[in-house]
Design a protein around this motif. Structure first.
Motif, PDB file in Angstrom:
ATOM      1  N   PHE A 466       0.701  -1.607   0.168  1.00 21.44           N
ATOM      2  CA  PHE A 466       0.011  -0.058  -0.032  1.00 21.44           C
ATOM      3  C   PHE A 466       0.821   1.742   0.211  1.00 21.44           C
ATOM      4  CE2 PHE A 466      -1.974   3.536   2.450  1.00 21.44           C
ATOM      5  CZ  PHE A 466      -3.270   3.651   1.535  1.00 21.44           C
ATOM      6  N   THR A 467       1.729   1.918   1.070  1.00 18.07           N
ATOM      7  CA  THR A 467       2.868   2.891   0.726  1.00 18.07           C
ATOM      8  C   THR A 467       3.375   2.398  -0.387  1.00 18.07           C
ATOM      9  OG1 THR A 467       3.988   0.779   1.651  1.00 18.07           O
ATOM     10  CG2 THR A 467       3.080   2.863   3.506  1.00 18.07           C
ATOM     11  N   GLU A 468       3.624   1.632  -1.317  1.00 15.51           N
ATOM     12  CA  GLU A 468       4.409   1.287  -2.211  1.00 15.51           C
ATOM     13  C   GLU A 468       3.770   2.722  -3.650  1.00 15.51           C
ATOM     14  OE1 GLU A 468       6.490  -0.869  -5.621  1.00 15.51           O
ATOM     15  OE2 GLU A 468       6.228  -2.384  -3.810  1.00 15.51           O
ATOM     16  N   HIS A 469       2.577   2.407  -3.572  1.00 14.95           N
ATOM     17  CA  HIS A 469       1.366   2.373  -4.506  1.00 14.95           C
ATOM     18  C   HIS A 469      -0.141   3.244  -3.639  1.00 14.95           C
ATOM     19  CE1 HIS A 469       2.773  -1.348  -5.763  1.00 14.95           C
ATOM     20  NE2 HIS A 469       2.549  -0.904  -6.925  1.00 14.95           N
ATOM     21  N   CYS A 470       0.406   4.522  -2.685  1.00 12.83           N
ATOM     22  CA  CYS A 470      -0.634   5.149  -2.216  1.00 12.83           C
ATOM     23  C   CYS A 470      -0.713   6.611  -3.210  1.00 12.83           C
ATOM     24  CB  CYS A 470       0.032   5.354  -0.620  1.00 12.83           C
ATOM     25  SG  CYS A 470       1.595   5.812  -0.322  1.00 12.83           S
ATOM     26  N   ALA A 471       0.308   6.594  -3.360  1.00 13.62           N
ATOM     27  CA  ALA A 471       0.616   8.078  -4.336  1.00 13.62           C
ATOM     28  C   ALA A 471      -0.295   7.420  -5.751  1.00 13.62           C
ATOM     29  CB  ALA A 471       2.272   8.305  -4.310  1.00 13.62           C
ATOM     30  N   GLU A 472      -0.448   7.288  -6.217  1.00 13.55           N
ATOM     31  CA  GLU A 472      -1.246   6.790  -8.029  1.00 13.55           C
ATOM     32  C   GLU A 472      -2.790   6.177  -7.056  1.00 13.55           C
ATOM     33  OE1 GLU A 472      -2.001   3.104 -10.877  1.00 13.55           O
ATOM     34  OE2 GLU A 472       0.029   3.161  -9.145  1.00 13.55           O
ATOM     35  N   LEU A 473      -2.737   6.278  -5.873  1.00 10.85           N
ATOM     36  CA  LEU A 473      -4.022   6.023  -5.040  1.00 10.85           C
ATOM     37  C   LEU A 473      -4.059   7.445  -4.469  1.00 10.85           C
ATOM     38  CD1 LEU A 473      -6.998   4.244  -4.320  1.00 10.85           C
ATOM     39  CD2 LEU A 473      -5.661   4.232  -2.725  1.00 10.85           C
ATOM     40  N   TYR A 474      -3.841   8.278  -4.782  1.00 11.69           N
ATOM     41  CA  TYR A 474      -4.196   9.991  -4.179  1.00 11.69           C
ATOM     42  C   TYR A 474      -4.608  10.672  -5.237  1.00 11.69           C
ATOM     43  CZ  TYR A 474      -3.714  14.665  -2.401  1.00 11.69           C
ATOM     44  OH  TYR A 474      -4.178  15.443  -1.642  1.00 11.69           O
ATOM     45  N   ALA A 475      -3.741   9.983  -6.646  1.00 13.16           N
ATOM     46  CA  ALA A 475      -3.679  10.744  -7.945  1.00 13.16           C
ATOM     47  C   ALA A 475      -5.127  10.952  -8.168  1.00 13.16           C
ATOM     48  CB  ALA A 475      -2.328  10.330  -8.542  1.00 13.16           C
ATOM     49  N   MET A 476      -6.086   9.702  -7.888  1.00 17.42           N
ATOM     50  CA  MET A 476      -7.243   9.668  -8.274  1.00 17.42           C
ATOM     51  C   MET A 476      -8.160   9.204  -7.563  1.00 17.42           C
ATOM     52  SD  MET A 476      -7.197   5.129  -8.972  1.00 17.42           S
ATOM     53  CE  MET A 476      -5.684   5.251  -9.526  1.00 17.42           C
ATOM     54  N   HIS A 477      -8.061  10.132  -6.466  1.00 19.52           N
ATOM     55  CA  HIS A 477      -8.877  10.063  -5.676  1.00 19.52           C
ATOM     56  C   HIS A 477     -10.427  10.762  -5.765  1.00 19.52           C
ATOM     57  CE1 HIS A 477      -7.209  14.257  -4.881  1.00 19.52           C
ATOM     58  NE2 HIS A 477      -8.711  14.428  -4.552  1.00 19.52           N
ATOM     59  N   LYS A 478     -10.227  12.223  -6.768  1.00 13.53           N
ATOM     60  CA  LYS A 478     -11.005  12.525  -6.930  1.00 13.53           C
ATOM     61  C   LYS A 478     -12.630  12.014  -7.848  1.00 13.53           C
ATOM     62  CE  LYS A 478      -9.258  17.356  -7.716  1.00 13.53           C
ATOM     63  NZ  LYS A 478      -8.893  18.279  -8.818  1.00 13.53           N
ATOM     64  N   ASP A 479     -11.647  10.699  -8.219  1.00 16.69           N
ATOM     65  CA  ASP A 479     -12.760   9.172  -9.676  1.00 16.69           C
ATOM     66  C   ASP A 479     -13.388   8.520  -8.742  1.00 16.69           C
ATOM     67  OD1 ASP A 479     -11.452  11.404 -11.732  1.00 16.69           O
ATOM     68  OD2 ASP A 479     -10.176  10.124 -11.726  1.00 16.69           O
ATOM     69  N   HIS A 520     -16.914  -6.750  -5.561  1.00  9.97           N
ATOM     70  CA  HIS A 520     -15.657  -7.034  -6.505  1.00  9.97           C
ATOM     71  C   HIS A 520     -15.786  -5.741  -7.204  1.00  9.97           C
ATOM     72  CE1 HIS A 520     -14.669 -11.327  -4.607  1.00  9.97           C
ATOM     73  NE2 HIS A 520     -16.079 -11.134  -4.828  1.00  9.97           N
ATOM     74  N   SER A 521     -16.569  -5.209  -7.513  1.00 16.12           N
ATOM     75  CA  SER A 521     -17.550  -3.673  -8.276  1.00 16.12           C
ATOM     76  C   SER A 521     -16.140  -3.005  -8.248  1.00 16.12           C
ATOM     77  CB  SER A 521     -18.311  -3.858  -8.241  1.00 16.12           C
ATOM     78  OG  SER A 521     -18.811  -3.019  -6.945  1.00 16.12           O
ATOM     79  N   ILE A 522     -15.718  -2.664  -6.920  1.00 16.15           N
ATOM     80  CA  ILE A 522     -15.010  -1.735  -6.291  1.00 16.15           C
ATOM     81  C   ILE A 522     -13.449  -1.687  -6.717  1.00 16.15           C
ATOM     82  CG2 ILE A 522     -13.338  -0.412  -4.152  1.00 16.15           C
ATOM     83  CD1 ILE A 522     -16.306  -1.260  -2.828  1.00 16.15           C
ATOM     84  N   LYS A 523     -13.059  -3.058  -6.625  1.00 18.83           N
ATOM     85  CA  LYS A 523     -11.895  -3.666  -7.494  1.00 18.83           C
ATOM     86  C   LYS A 523     -11.740  -3.712  -8.888  1.00 18.83           C
ATOM     87  CE  LYS A 523      -8.513  -7.798  -7.112  1.00 18.83           C
ATOM     88  NZ  LYS A 523      -8.871  -8.120  -8.878  1.00 18.83           N
ATOM     89  N   HIS A 524     -12.815  -4.310  -9.276  1.00 19.78           N
ATOM     90  CA  HIS A 524     -13.212  -3.346 -11.408  1.00 19.78           C
ATOM     91  C   HIS A 524     -13.070  -2.371 -11.522  1.00 19.78           C
ATOM     92  CE1 HIS A 524     -14.366  -4.570 -15.265  1.00 19.78           C
ATOM     93  NE2 HIS A 524     -15.202  -3.674 -15.074  1.00 19.78           N
ATOM     94  N   LYS A 525     -13.490  -1.540 -10.070  1.00 23.56           N
ATOM     95  CA  LYS A 525     -13.624   0.196 -10.989  1.00 23.56           C
ATOM     96  C   LYS A 525     -11.703   0.423 -10.691  1.00 23.56           C
ATOM     97  CE  LYS A 525     -15.929   4.479 -10.201  1.00 23.56           C
ATOM     98  NZ  LYS A 525     -17.101   5.306  -9.265  1.00 23.56           N
ATOM     99  N   LEU A 526     -11.642   0.093  -9.662  1.00 23.34           N
ATOM    100  CA  LEU A 526     -10.302   0.796  -9.184  1.00 23.34           C
ATOM    101  C   LEU A 526      -9.071   0.217 -10.591  1.00 23.34           C
ATOM    102  CD1 LEU A 526      -9.421  -0.232  -5.178  1.00 23.34           C
ATOM    103  CD2 LEU A 526     -10.090   2.157  -6.634  1.00 23.34           C
ATOM    104  N   ALA A 527      -9.135  -0.855 -11.257  1.00 22.95           N
ATOM    105  CA  ALA A 527      -8.317  -1.939 -12.063  1.00 22.95           C
ATOM    106  C   ALA A 527      -8.621  -0.596 -13.596  1.00 22.95           C
ATOM    107  CB  ALA A 527      -8.862  -3.113 -12.404  1.00 22.95           C
ATOM    108  N   LEU A 528     -10.452  -0.512 -14.120  1.00 17.28           N
ATOM    109  CA  LEU A 528     -10.009   0.809 -14.695  1.00 17.28           C
ATOM    110  C   LEU A 528      -9.741   1.224 -14.872  1.00 17.28           C
ATOM    111  CD1 LEU A 528     -11.818   0.064 -17.452  1.00 17.28           C
ATOM    112  CD2 LEU A 528     -13.783   1.171 -16.565  1.00 17.28           C
ATOM    113  N   ILE A 529     -10.168   2.110 -13.526  1.00 16.11           N
ATOM    114  CA  ILE A 529      -9.219   3.873 -13.923  1.00 16.11           C
ATOM    115  C   ILE A 529      -7.202   3.530 -13.657  1.00 16.11           C
ATOM    116  CG2 ILE A 529      -8.894   5.798 -12.013  1.00 16.11           C
ATOM    117  CD1 ILE A 529     -11.442   5.147 -10.920  1.00 16.11           C
TER     118      ILE A 529
END
Length: 577
Positions: A466-479, A520-529
């Protein structure tokens, strides 16, 4: 509130020696007598009474969510509950012959005044009735007057005139018994053009005033104060227009200063406020939903954070409602079985035959695992209960999910012998409390394993991923704002994965196959973004490469042109002589 009311009743009885009355039994006849012949008066003594009785009414907005007139459902529920509590006869008599209480003039302590007009009307009816009967009797039985038709007609007319008033009064009472206030309001709202009826709200207001006057009458008759406590629930599950209708109905009922109504509005402001701000009928009035609620609610009460003892008690009560735990071994002595559960699991594993376990053995071992997992959830010495939310609904979700997850793992021969009930319960709590962050971690693991799966990566902790990819998660927080709102406290998430329950990638793969409470739809949406962001970066980089190559080509062409010009000039110079 009932205990407080009983205590006040005893104190008031010692002070005044006046026993409270009711609307049932012999007191019902006395009540009807007062309704017909007396007018109640609100005195200073009535206002100073401390004894109080509350009538509780529960209104679930979800039952009327499909109706266009949800506010009408609130009012009809109120009218029907009061009618069923006091009875149809007293309320019908009040609507026909009752009088609204009036305030006393001066310091008079007399609570009942005789109705002079009613007594005069009654005496008049009796006079006409007696006169009519007398004339008719004289015309029928006195010799020499039997043939007189004038006396017969006069006697019949007097008797009919006197009886018509009583018949009309009885007819109105019976009509109010048959056609209730609830039916009248429903009849008004059933019409397709009910909103355009002239004076529609005034009719509803008149019905409410009649109900309020009856409650004030009953306060004086019963010798105690009465309050209608109405609990409104499930309002945040309705659409915005229905919510505003219920709030407007509440304001209508509370517009009377003497209204004996108390509304307990059980809502989540984070859901109600956006609904108020979105409704078209509240534009300009509730542009700020919080201000509108502040003007409506006179006693705000936010449920405080649940303490540890209360949370453990609630968890224990929720666990005890599980049907699959109601077996004799556990219900005899829960605490004694908790101490022996680890020994039983080890004994079962050591005594397990080489072949497959039958269904009865699987069920017995699953029950032991389930009980151990539940003990970890509501054990005060375990840190897991700190991550369980205070909501009873969320507690039930976790308690209902743990047995299913454990039974699924028991039916897999690969994971059957490596089950750790405490870890399973912790994983269920993790998926329930942080679905967005957990789905992001699982998606990053899936992408990583598709590229280059290694053993070192499978031993890596989820927190490090999570710490390795948290910056990428923050970049898409508006979506993913709506999905991120599902997660609980992020600091607790860090403490959960970094210190208390440091799950690894390998453990996550094992639990994921049996996880049922993660959408599982949450994971699918994150994968799509994430895929779209990767594609966007891949599109931008070739564009930069093409631009650099074109610039280099332009530079080369200019150099070749300059070199050609110099060679041409030198050639001309050699040919000039």
């Amino acid at each position: 509130m009932n205990e407080e009311s009983a205590r006040r009743e005893q104190e008031e009885l010692r002070k005044s020696n006046q026993k409270p009355r009711s609307a049932h039994g012999w007191d019902l006849i006395v009540l009807l007598w007062y309704l017909i012949f007396y007018r109640p008066v609100i005195t200073e003594y009535n206002l100073r009474r401390k004894n109080l009785r509350s009538i509780f009414i529960r209104f679930s907005a979800w039952q009327y969510a499909g109706s266009d007139k949800l506010w009408a459902g609130l009012i009809t529920t109120l009218c029907g509950s009061i009618r069923s509590h006091f009875g149809a006869l007293p309320l019908s008599f009040y609507q026909v012959v009752g009088s609204r209480p009036q305030f006393a003039s001066g310091f008079s302590q007399k609570e009942w005044h005789l109705k002079g007009q009613t007594c005069m009307k009654l005496w008049g009816l009796l006079f006409f009735l007696v006169s009519g009967i007398s004339l008719f009797s004289v015309a029928a039985f006195v010799p020499g007057v039997r043939e007189s038709k004038v006396l017969k007609v006069a006697g019949g007319s007097f008797a009919t005139l006197s009886g018509s008033g009583a018949v009309l009064t009885a007819f109105n009472v019976i009509k109010n018994i048959v056609v209730t206030q609830k039916h009248r309001i429903e009849k008004l709202t059933d019409s397709n053009k009910f909103s355009s009826h002239l004076g529609f709200m005034s009719k509803v207001k008149r019905e409410i005033e009649s109900l309020t006057g009856f409650m004030n009458f009953m306060e004086i008759y019963e010798r105690r104060r009465l309050r209608i406590v109405m609990e409104i629930t499930c309002l945040d599950t309705c659409c915005p227009e229905r919510i505003t209708g219920v709030l407007n109905a509440m304001n209508t009922l509370l517009s009377d200063t003497n209204a004996p109504f108390i509304f307990i509005l059980v809502v989540d402001p984070s859901v109600i406020v956006p609904c108020l701000e979105q409704t078209s009928c509240m534009k300009g009035i509730a542009d700020n939903g919080y201000l509108f609620l502040n003007r409506t609610v006179t006693l705000p009460f936010s449920i405080p954070v649940m303490g540890i003892k209360s949370k453990l008690q609630c968890l224990h009560n929720v666990v005890q409602t599980r049907e699959d735990l109601m077996y004799q071994i556990i219900t005899r002595n829960v605490e004694r079985e908790v101490k022996k559960v680890r020994w039983r699991v080890e004994l079962a594993e050591s005594a397990e035959p080489a072949g497959e376990m039958d269904q009865s053995q699987l069920d017995a071992q699953a029950v032991r695992y389930i009980h151990e997992a539940f003990h970890c959830v509501h054990d005060d010495s375990d840190c897991l209960h700190r991550y369980v939310p205070d909501s009873i609904t969320q507690m039930r979700r976790i308690v209902n999910t743990v047995p299913i997850t454990l039974r699924l793992m028991m039916h897999r021969s690969i994971t059957r012998h490596t089950i750790a009930p405490r870890s399973v319960a912790a994983w269920v709590v993790l998926a329930n409390q942080w679905p967005c962050r957990l789905s992001w971690v699982l998606q990053c693991i899936e992408d990583k394993e598709q590229l280059q799966p290694t053993e070192d990566f499978r031993r890596q902790s989820l927190w490090s991923v999570f710490t390795e990819h948290c910056a990428e998660l923050y970049a898409m927080h508006k979506d993913i704002k709506n999905i991120l709102d599902l997660d609980a406290d992020p600091e607790l998430f860090q403490k959960f994965l970094s210190s208390d329950f440091p799950f690894t990638v390998q453990e996550a793969d094992t639990f994921l196959r049996n996880t049922v409470n993660l959408d599982h739809s949450i994971k699918h949406k994150l994968a799509l973004i994430r895929a779209l962001n990767t594609l966007n970066v891949a599109v931008k980089e070739p564009g930069l490469a093409r631009a650099s190559s074109v610039s280099r080509g332009v530079q080369c062409s200019a150099a070749h042109l300059q070199q050609a010009r110099e060679s041409t000039q030198s050639l001309d110079a050699t040919q000039q002589p």
